[in-house]
Design a protein around this motif. Sequence first.
Motif, PDB file in Angstrom:
ATOM      1  N   ASP A   1     -11.771  26.412  69.478  1.00 27.56           N
ATOM      2  CA  ASP A   1     -12.032  26.123  68.070  1.00 27.56           C
ATOM      3  C   ASP A   1     -11.991  24.618  67.847  1.00 27.56           C
ATOM      4  N   ASP A   2     -11.879  24.199  66.605  1.00 23.35           N
ATOM      5  CA  ASP A   2     -11.935  22.775  66.269  1.00 23.35           C
ATOM      6  C   ASP A   2     -10.749  21.983  66.782  1.00 23.35           C
ATOM      7  N   ARG A   3      -9.762  22.659  67.344  1.00 18.55           N
ATOM      8  CA  ARG A   3      -8.609  21.964  67.901  1.00 18.55           C
ATOM      9  C   ARG A   3      -8.843  21.496  69.336  1.00 18.55           C
ATOM     10  N   ARG A   4     -10.009  21.824  69.894  1.00 18.11           N
ATOM     11  CA  ARG A   4     -10.349  21.332  71.227  1.00 18.11           C
ATOM     12  C   ARG A   4     -10.601  19.824  71.172  1.00 18.11           C
ATOM     13  N   VAL A   5     -10.248  19.151  72.271  1.00 13.19           N
ATOM     14  CA  VAL A   5     -10.262  17.686  72.273  1.00 13.19           C
ATOM     15  C   VAL A   5     -11.663  17.114  72.120  1.00 13.19           C
ATOM     16  N   ASP A   6     -12.704  17.863  72.507  1.00 10.63           N
ATOM     17  CA  ASP A   6     -14.060  17.326  72.399  1.00 10.63           C
ATOM     18  C   ASP A   6     -14.478  17.128  70.947  1.00 10.63           C
ATOM     19  N   LYS A   7     -13.796  17.796  70.023  1.00 10.12           N
ATOM     20  CA  LYS A   7     -14.087  17.577  68.603  1.00 10.12           C
ATOM     21  C   LYS A   7     -13.548  16.227  68.138  1.00 10.12           C
ATOM     22  N   LEU A   8     -12.458  15.786  68.775  1.00 12.12           N
ATOM     23  CA  LEU A   8     -11.844  14.501  68.425  1.00 12.12           C
ATOM     24  C   LEU A   8     -12.451  13.357  69.224  1.00 12.12           C
ATOM     25  N   PHE A   9     -12.680  13.585  70.506  1.00  9.49           N
ATOM     26  CA  PHE A   9     -13.255  12.567  71.397  1.00  9.49           C
ATOM     27  C   PHE A   9     -14.480  13.162  72.107  1.00  9.49           C
ATOM     28  N   PRO A  10     -15.620  13.254  71.426  1.00 12.99           N
ATOM     29  CA  PRO A  10     -16.788  13.920  72.011  1.00 12.99           C
ATOM     30  C   PRO A  10     -17.344  13.227  73.249  1.00 12.99           C
ATOM     31  N   ASP A  11     -16.996  11.960  73.454  1.00 11.58           N
ATOM     32  CA  ASP A  11     -17.508  11.227  74.605  1.00 11.58           C
ATOM     33  C   ASP A  11     -16.617  11.359  75.835  1.00 11.58           C
ATOM     34  N   LEU A  12     -15.498  12.039  75.712  1.00  7.45           N
ATOM     35  CA  LEU A  12     -14.518  12.099  76.795  1.00  7.45           C
ATOM     36  C   LEU A  12     -14.805  13.270  77.719  1.00  7.45           C
ATOM     37  N   HIS A  13     -15.046  12.985  78.994  1.00  7.23           N
ATOM     38  CA  HIS A  13     -15.269  14.044  79.987  1.00  7.23           C
ATOM     39  C   HIS A  13     -13.952  14.412  80.646  1.00  7.23           C
ATOM     40  N   LEU A  14     -13.635  15.700  80.647  1.00  2.00           N
ATOM     41  CA  LEU A  14     -12.458  16.190  81.342  1.00  2.00           C
ATOM     42  C   LEU A  14     -12.880  16.781  82.683  1.00  2.00           C
ATOM     43  N   THR A  15     -12.097  16.519  83.692  1.00  2.15           N
ATOM     44  CA  THR A  15     -12.411  16.924  85.058  1.00  2.15           C
ATOM     45  C   THR A  15     -12.403  18.446  85.190  1.00  2.15           C
ATOM     46  N   THR A  16     -13.499  19.007  85.705  1.00  2.00           N
ATOM     47  CA  THR A  16     -13.575  20.457  85.891  1.00  2.00           C
ATOM     48  C   THR A  16     -12.825  20.856  87.161  1.00  2.00           C
ATOM     49  N   VAL A  17     -12.492  22.137  87.253  1.00  2.39           N
ATOM     50  CA  VAL A  17     -11.810  22.606  88.454  1.00  2.39           C
ATOM     51  C   VAL A  17     -12.735  22.497  89.665  1.00  2.39           C
ATOM     52  N   GLU A  18     -14.048  22.665  89.446  1.00  2.00           N
ATOM     53  CA  GLU A  18     -14.990  22.502  90.559  1.00  2.00           C
ATOM     54  C   GLU A  18     -14.982  21.065  91.067  1.00  2.00           C
ATOM     55  N   GLU A  19     -14.899  20.100  90.155  1.00  2.00           N
ATOM     56  CA  GLU A  19     -14.829  18.692  90.574  1.00  2.00           C
ATOM     57  C   GLU A  19     -13.551  18.411  91.346  1.00  2.00           C
ATOM     58  N   ILE A  20     -12.461  19.047  90.934  1.00  2.63           N
ATOM     59  CA  ILE A  20     -11.205  18.910  91.680  1.00  2.63           C
ATOM     60  C   ILE A  20     -11.365  19.436  93.096  1.00  2.63           C
ATOM     61  N   LEU A  21     -11.929  20.627  93.233  1.00  5.65           N
ATOM     62  CA  LEU A  21     -12.078  21.248  94.555  1.00  5.65           C
ATOM     63  C   LEU A  21     -13.036  20.461  95.442  1.00  5.65           C
ATOM     64  N   VAL A  22     -14.124  19.974  94.864  1.00  3.34           N
ATOM     65  CA  VAL A  22     -15.083  19.182  95.641  1.00  3.34           C
ATOM     66  C   VAL A  22     -14.441  17.907  96.159  1.00  3.34           C
ATOM     67  N   THR A  23     -13.745  17.194  95.263  1.00  2.00           N
ATOM     68  CA  THR A  23     -13.079  15.954  95.661  1.00  2.00           C
ATOM     69  C   THR A  23     -12.055  16.195  96.755  1.00  2.00           C
ATOM     70  N   ALA A  24     -11.306  17.284  96.635  1.00  2.00           N
ATOM     71  CA  ALA A  24     -10.191  17.536  97.540  1.00  2.00           C
ATOM     72  C   ALA A  24     -10.625  18.170  98.869  1.00  2.00           C
ATOM     73  N   TRP A  25     -11.631  19.059  98.834  1.00  2.00           N
ATOM     74  CA  TRP A  25     -11.836  19.932  99.988  1.00  2.00           C
ATOM     75  C   TRP A  25     -13.237  19.894 100.594  1.00  2.00           C
ATOM     76  N   LYS A  26     -14.206  19.311  99.933  1.00  2.00           N
ATOM     77  CA  LYS A  26     -15.564  19.314 100.500  1.00  2.00           C
ATOM     78  C   LYS A  26     -15.573  18.566 101.836  1.00  2.00           C
ATOM     79  N   GLY A  27     -16.097  19.212 102.876  1.00  2.00           N
ATOM     80  CA  GLY A  27     -16.166  18.605 104.193  1.00  2.00           C
ATOM     81  C   GLY A  27     -14.896  18.715 105.012  1.00  2.00           C
ATOM     82  N   LYS A  28     -13.850  19.336 104.449  1.00  2.00           N
ATOM     83  CA  LYS A  28     -12.585  19.466 105.198  1.00  2.00           C
ATOM     84  C   LYS A  28     -12.485  20.837 105.850  1.00  2.00           C
TER      85      LYS A  28
END
Length: 331
Positions: A304-331
């Motif tokens: 709902d409107d309490r999500r942070v993108d309503k307050l900071f629409p330009d702010l990208h939050l790291t997805t879990v897929e981005e976490i896994l790619v950074t940590a484990w891709k190629g390992k």
Amino acid sequence: MVVIAIAGGTGAVGKTIVGQLQLHGPHHKVFIMGRKAPTESVADCPEFLQVDYEDVSSLTKILEDQKIDTVISTVNLKTQAASQSQLNLIQAADRSCTTNRFIPSEFLSFMDEKYVTLYLNQAFLVLHMLNANNSDPSSGLAMGGWIPNALALKKTKLQYVRISVGMFSDYWGMPHIKSNLLPFRVFLDMEKGKAVIPGTGDDKFTVTYSEDLARVIVRLLDTDKWPERLFLSGSDISMNELVACAEKIRGSKIDVAYDAVEKLGKGEATLVWHPEGIPEREFMPLLVGFSLMMISGAGILPHDDRRVDKLFPDLHLTTVEEILVTAWKGK
């Protein structure tokens, strides 16, 4: 410039917030508050204020002497004593003539009186259907002092924001991502390629990177008006989606175990990992509690409107897929 005190600033979440302030908030004055001063000094570390959380008068004096405008608490509220420490800090901040804003330690699930009642009713309903309603589904969950502290804040003059992030996604990237958190490989162990899925695996839950929580707090410090509630979500994901993502990035199958509702109703769960130094029998109730919370639908934050993108629409939050790619891709 804002003068900030971070209570518990030497702990995991506290360190993360301090680190982001040093990177992105050099115009602010930062103090770290705690019971015991660090045994070793660290270069460029903010000044440490040794405090007695049981003494409201001395806390008030420290806040006023240092002209603290904003208190950020990262005190762990799992115990009654810790909850009382933050309650005393709230009281001191309210008394202080210099302190105007407060961010309480909460951060994980969305908790308020109505929500806790809803969650408990849902969890008890699951157990009742299994004829196991002697169990307490909240026994393994750290609801702690969140609600008493939230009610205390409402009675103050302070501007405050209660922040929820769901679960931290850091746990599935360790040890290959930046994180100050201790390992907690609940549901998925990427290193061993194992996972446990409670229920059907289709229930969504919210996960957020701890560094993103800290970045949002830095943004809030430069914002005049705060909402009372703020929800952060890197991803709203199900266990089936998480396992599929993990298999894609690993390039191999994950060994999956399924915990049926009937099994969880008996207080049993499959352990793919448990913390060192904690017996399995002590860790089991926590895992059962998390599993029941997920199945009951309490693992996902309201969209709902309490999500942070309503307050900071330009702010990208790291997805879990981005976490896994950074940590484990190629390992």
